[in-house]
Scaffold this motif. Sequence first.
Motif, mmCIF file in Angstrom:
data_model
loop_
_atom_site.group_PDB
_atom_site.id
_atom_site.type_symbol
_atom_site.label_atom_id
_atom_site.label_comp_id
_atom_site.label_asym_id
_atom_site.label_seq_id
_atom_site.Cartn_x
_atom_site.Cartn_y
_atom_site.Cartn_z
ATOM 1 N N TRP A 135 3.715 132.174 -25.483
ATOM 2 C CA TRP A 135 2.835 131.331 -24.675
ATOM 3 C C TRP A 135 3.302 129.888 -24.757
ATOM 4 O O TRP A 135 3.986 129.500 -25.682
ATOM 5 C CB TRP A 135 1.390 131.426 -25.181
ATOM 6 N N SER A 136 2.886 129.106 -23.776
ATOM 7 C CA SER A 136 3.185 127.681 -23.788
ATOM 8 C C SER A 136 1.878 126.915 -23.682
ATOM 9 O O SER A 136 1.228 126.991 -22.635
ATOM 10 C CB SER A 136 4.113 127.314 -22.632
ATOM 11 N N PRO A 137 1.449 126.231 -24.717
ATOM 12 C CA PRO A 137 2.120 126.076 -26.005
ATOM 13 C C PRO A 137 1.999 127.347 -26.845
ATOM 14 O O PRO A 137 1.132 128.187 -26.581
ATOM 15 C CB PRO A 137 1.353 124.911 -26.652
ATOM 16 N N PRO A 138 2.837 127.470 -27.859
ATOM 17 C CA PRO A 138 2.757 128.636 -28.744
ATOM 18 C C PRO A 138 1.368 128.754 -29.382
ATOM 19 O O PRO A 138 0.697 127.754 -29.624
ATOM 20 C CB PRO A 138 3.827 128.356 -29.803
ATOM 21 N N VAL A 139 0.968 129.977 -29.664
ATOM 22 C CA VAL A 139 -0.361 130.253 -30.206
ATOM 23 C C VAL A 139 -0.328 130.157 -31.734
ATOM 24 O O VAL A 139 0.495 130.808 -32.381
ATOM 25 C CB VAL A 139 -0.838 131.653 -29.772
ATOM 26 N N THR A 140 -1.243 129.350 -32.268
ATOM 27 C CA THR A 140 -1.370 129.245 -33.721
ATOM 28 C C THR A 140 -2.337 130.307 -34.229
ATOM 29 O O THR A 140 -3.100 130.897 -33.451
ATOM 30 C CB THR A 140 -1.894 127.864 -34.135
ATOM 31 N N LEU A 141 -2.331 130.519 -35.537
ATOM 32 C CA LEU A 141 -3.252 131.467 -36.146
ATOM 33 C C LEU A 141 -4.695 131.075 -35.855
ATOM 34 O O LEU A 141 -5.515 131.924 -35.522
ATOM 35 C CB LEU A 141 -3.014 131.558 -37.655
ATOM 36 N N GLY A 142 -5.014 129.795 -35.953
ATOM 37 C CA GLY A 142 -6.377 129.344 -35.681
ATOM 38 C C GLY A 142 -6.811 129.671 -34.267
ATOM 39 O O GLY A 142 -7.923 130.173 -34.046
ATOM 40 N N VAL A 143 -5.943 129.429 -33.313
ATOM 41 C CA VAL A 143 -6.257 129.728 -31.910
ATOM 42 C C VAL A 143 -6.411 131.233 -31.715
ATOM 43 O O VAL A 143 -7.332 131.690 -31.036
ATOM 44 C CB VAL A 143 -5.181 129.137 -30.968
ATOM 45 N N ARG A 144 -5.545 132.025 -32.342
ATOM 46 C CA ARG A 144 -5.632 133.482 -32.211
ATOM 47 C C ARG A 144 -6.949 133.999 -32.778
ATOM 48 O O ARG A 144 -7.617 134.841 -32.186
ATOM 49 C CB ARG A 144 -4.443 134.143 -32.912
ATOM 50 N N LEU A 145 -7.347 133.495 -33.939
ATOM 51 C CA LEU A 145 -8.594 133.945 -34.559
ATOM 52 C C LEU A 145 -9.804 133.599 -33.705
ATOM 53 O O LEU A 145 -10.727 134.412 -33.568
ATOM 54 C CB LEU A 145 -8.738 133.343 -35.960
ATOM 55 N N VAL A 146 -9.800 132.428 -33.098
ATOM 56 C CA VAL A 146 -10.909 132.038 -32.221
ATOM 57 C C VAL A 146 -10.876 132.853 -30.934
ATOM 58 O O VAL A 146 -11.920 133.247 -30.409
ATOM 59 C CB VAL A 146 -10.882 130.516 -31.944
ATOM 60 N N SER A 147 -9.698 133.154 -30.430
ATOM 61 C CA SER A 147 -9.565 133.969 -29.229
ATOM 62 C C SER A 147 -10.139 135.371 -29.447
ATOM 63 O O SER A 147 -10.885 135.894 -28.601
ATOM 64 C CB SER A 147 -8.093 134.062 -28.827
#
Length: 169
Positions: A135-147
């Motif tokens: 993805w652009s921007p790359p997905v961080t762990l924090g963003v993934r967990l919230v997603s």
Amino acid sequence: MHAKDVLVDAYGRIQEEVHAVVEGLSADELNARLDGEANSITWLVWHLTRVQDDHIADASGLKQLWLAQDWADRFGLNLPRRDTGYGHTASKVAKVRVDSGELLLGYHDAVHEQTLDFLRELDDDELDRVVDESWSPPVTLGVRLVSVLSDDLQHVGQAAFVRGILRAR
């Protein structure tokens, strides 16, 4: 309060709502679809649990419980073993059925426990670790967990809506 504590609480709310939706329903109610295109409670809970299992396992380096603990065999769905329900057509939704809520809750509770074990060990700095560069921007762990959290809460809310309609009939 640390970010991991907020996440543990939030993921706990998913589990509470999954139990509130599933408990006390018959197999017919769990598998019922409001029309030929609608998702059943079974499909919604299975899907939200599969996504959580898949995404948390990927982000944490753990194995998906669906495969590692033979949940795929226990459910016996006529679907590919790694299927999470993403992009399912109405005919694929119809394949996701259970004989009781115990199977759904057993799988969900196992995934929930693995998720909490991972979250409790998190360091706040780890939330900035990139887990998906596609993805652009790359997905961080924090963003993934919230997603995952957002997706799961939406689906359990949909399941609660379906339960309300079924019980009102």
